[in-house]
Scaffold this motif. Structure first.
Motif, PDB file in Angstrom:
ATOM      1  N   LEU A   1      38.522  32.862  40.553  1.00 39.46           N
ATOM      2  CA  LEU A   1      37.930  32.821  41.894  1.00 39.46           C
ATOM      3  C   LEU A   1      38.480  33.941  42.769  1.00 39.46           C
ATOM      4  O   LEU A   1      37.748  34.533  43.566  1.00 39.46           O
ATOM      5  N   HIS A   2      39.776  34.246  42.590  1.00 39.01           N
ATOM      6  CA  HIS A   2      40.371  35.360  43.343  1.00 39.01           C
ATOM      7  C   HIS A   2      39.721  36.683  42.915  1.00 39.01           C
ATOM      8  O   HIS A   2      39.404  37.528  43.761  1.00 39.01           O
ATOM      9  N   LEU A   3      39.503  36.844  41.602  1.00 35.85           N
ATOM     10  CA  LEU A   3      38.823  38.058  41.098  1.00 35.85           C
ATOM     11  C   LEU A   3      37.403  38.155  41.653  1.00 35.85           C
ATOM     12  O   LEU A   3      36.923  39.240  41.980  1.00 35.85           O
ATOM     13  N   LEU A   4      36.738  36.995  41.758  1.00 34.61           N
ATOM     14  CA  LEU A   4      35.377  36.973  42.313  1.00 34.61           C
ATOM     15  C   LEU A   4      35.394  37.445  43.763  1.00 34.61           C
ATOM     16  O   LEU A   4      34.577  38.289  44.159  1.00 34.61           O
ATOM     17  N   LEU A   5      36.336  36.933  44.551  1.00 36.98           N
ATOM     18  CA  LEU A   5      36.413  37.339  45.956  1.00 36.98           C
ATOM     19  C   LEU A   5      36.754  38.824  46.100  1.00 36.98           C
ATOM     20  O   LEU A   5      36.235  39.505  46.989  1.00 36.98           O
ATOM     21  N   GLU A   6      37.614  39.324  45.222  1.00 39.51           N
ATOM     22  CA  GLU A   6      37.935  40.763  45.238  1.00 39.51           C
ATOM     23  C   GLU A   6      36.695  41.597  44.924  1.00 39.51           C
ATOM     24  O   GLU A   6      36.452  42.635  45.534  1.00 39.51           O
TER      25      GLU A   6
END
Length: 423
Positions: A349-354
């Motif tokens: 999810l963090h990678l998605l937001l990045e």
């Protein structure tokens, strides 16, 4: 408890017709989806009856021999309902109903029924009722016995059948009433959109095939508590919440109703105002269940519906969800900006937001300015209304060096230009 739930489930026979233009695999997926829809409506599939034909029989959808076979199955199994995997014409519905002493509904009615059970907002309920009444109106002739026999269960949620079979005028008046009420709701929604536009928040819309995991992703990113379950159409009413990006910039994220193949045209029309949310977005996240073998058709369905909505020139990122269950044969669609994630992985999810932030920057205007430390209110605005990449205090001249990105249409851009010219 489990036994009680099983008792409440209705026994269902599914009927499908495979046309020459349809591959075996596509037809199989379609029947599996009908079974999933039935499960969502609290039905239990007892048996499926299938036939290959060049085209549906104009009078009975399936051929005469298959009608007799279906009649035998109905007598043997005594199901609560028979569901056809297509939209039946009024005459087909009438003819099949007279041949079988059982409740008959089609795929469209089933979807409408699920929508009726899922709608929570006033707008959602009105939209579903409108679609149901528009579907029912041309099918009233000769339906008196069938409708009075329905009583309850799958295919009867929503406006109910009271006097519908005898009072066309009542239905037409109700359709007119609903349209007037919806036009008021649409005006409110448009005013709300205009307010959001003035606030100039970056808007992200989640779209995707039903049950792709949109609500799970929405909840995990916003902690909104939107309804999520492994059922088709778990979410019906759109919901918008703030989402915090890695740079601390707050964007708006909207969860939308799931799309499906052969979504009834009455529903597309009824939910148009809801789906218009997608057109207002600055970025679309297209959520795809990569663990589903029919994911390519799901993607195509979503793109076809976006085309119907006249969605153009909005950047789209394809988010392949459920990567922990994705088969080795999975191949992402070519020429797409995509990312593979599992909604239950915080790292993903963090990678998605990045990734979202990276795409956002491409859609925004970069700026690099110096702001005197005494202008705290303007610095505060920059923090809340723009995406800041660098914020550094310079002790020599007591200024802040700020690098960031802003929406081109945002009111703050004129002030940013002034500061840029000051150097």
């Amino acid at each position: 408890m489990e036994n009680t739930i099983n008792v409440l489930k209705e026994k269902v026979i599914l009927v499908g017709c495979q046309l020459q233009t349809m591959s075996d695999q596509h037809f199989q997926y379609s029947m599996e989806e009908l079974a999933s829809l039935t499960k969502t409506a609290n039905g239990e599939v007892v048996v499926s009856l299938m036939q290959k034909r060049e085209r549906p029989h104009p009078a009975t959808y399936i051929g005469k021999g298959k009608v007799n076979e279906l009649l035998s199955l109905v007598e043997e199994i005594n199901p609560d309902v028979v569901i056809f995997n297509d939209e039946l014409s009024p005459s087909q519905l009438r003819n099949i109903s007279s041949a079988l002493d059982v409740k008959i509904i089609d795929r469209t009615q089933l979807i409408l029924d699920i929508f009726a059970g899922r709608a929570k907002s006033k707008e959602g309920k009105l939209q579903v009722e409108l679609a149901q009444l528009q579907y029912l109106l041309p099918r009233l002739t000769g339906q008196g016995i069938a409708l009075s026999r329905q009583g309850g269960g799958i295919g009867t949620r929503g406006p109910g059948e009271t006097q519908l079979e005898t009072d066309r005028r009542h239905i037409r008046n109700r359709i007119h009433e609903i349209k007037q009420q919806l036009s008021t709701v649409v005006r409110h929604r448009n005013r709300y959109r205009e307010r959001r536009k003035k606030n100039q928040a970056f808007q992200i819309a989640l779209v995707g095939y039903t049950n792709a995991g949109k609500s799970t992703i929405f909840n995990r990113l916003t902690t909104a508590g939107s309804y999520e379950e492994d059922l088709l159409f778990a979410t019906l009413d759109p919901m918008t919440r703030k989402v915090l990006l890695p740079s601390n910039y707050q964007a708006l994220l909207t969860d939308t109703v799931g799309f499906i193949q052969d979504l009834p045209t009455t529903l597309v029309a009824a939910f148009r105002s809801t789906l218009e949310e997608v057109k207002e977005a600055n970025l679309i996240l297209h959520i795809v269940d990569s663990s589903n073998e029919d994911y390519e058709n799901h993607e195509k369905t979503v793109y076809d519906l976006l085309k119907q909505l006249d969605v153009k020139e909005i950047p789209i990122v394809t988010v392949y969800n459920k990567r922990d269950r994705t088969p080795g044969s999975f191949v992402p669609s070519p020429n797409e900006d995509y990312i593979e994630i599992s909604a239950f992985s915080n790292d993903d999810l963090h990678l998605l937001l990045e990734h979202v932030e990276k795409v956002m920057k491409e859609a925004m205007e970069p700026y690099s300015i110096k702001v005197p430390a005494r202008e705290g209110s303007f610095i505060s605005r920059l923090k809340s209304e723009t995406l800041i990449e660098k914020l550094q205090f310079n002790e020599d001249d007591e200024t802040y060096e700020i690098d960031g990105y802003a929406l081109q249409s945002h009111a703050i851009t004129s002030q940013l230009e002034e500061y840029s010219q000051r150097g």
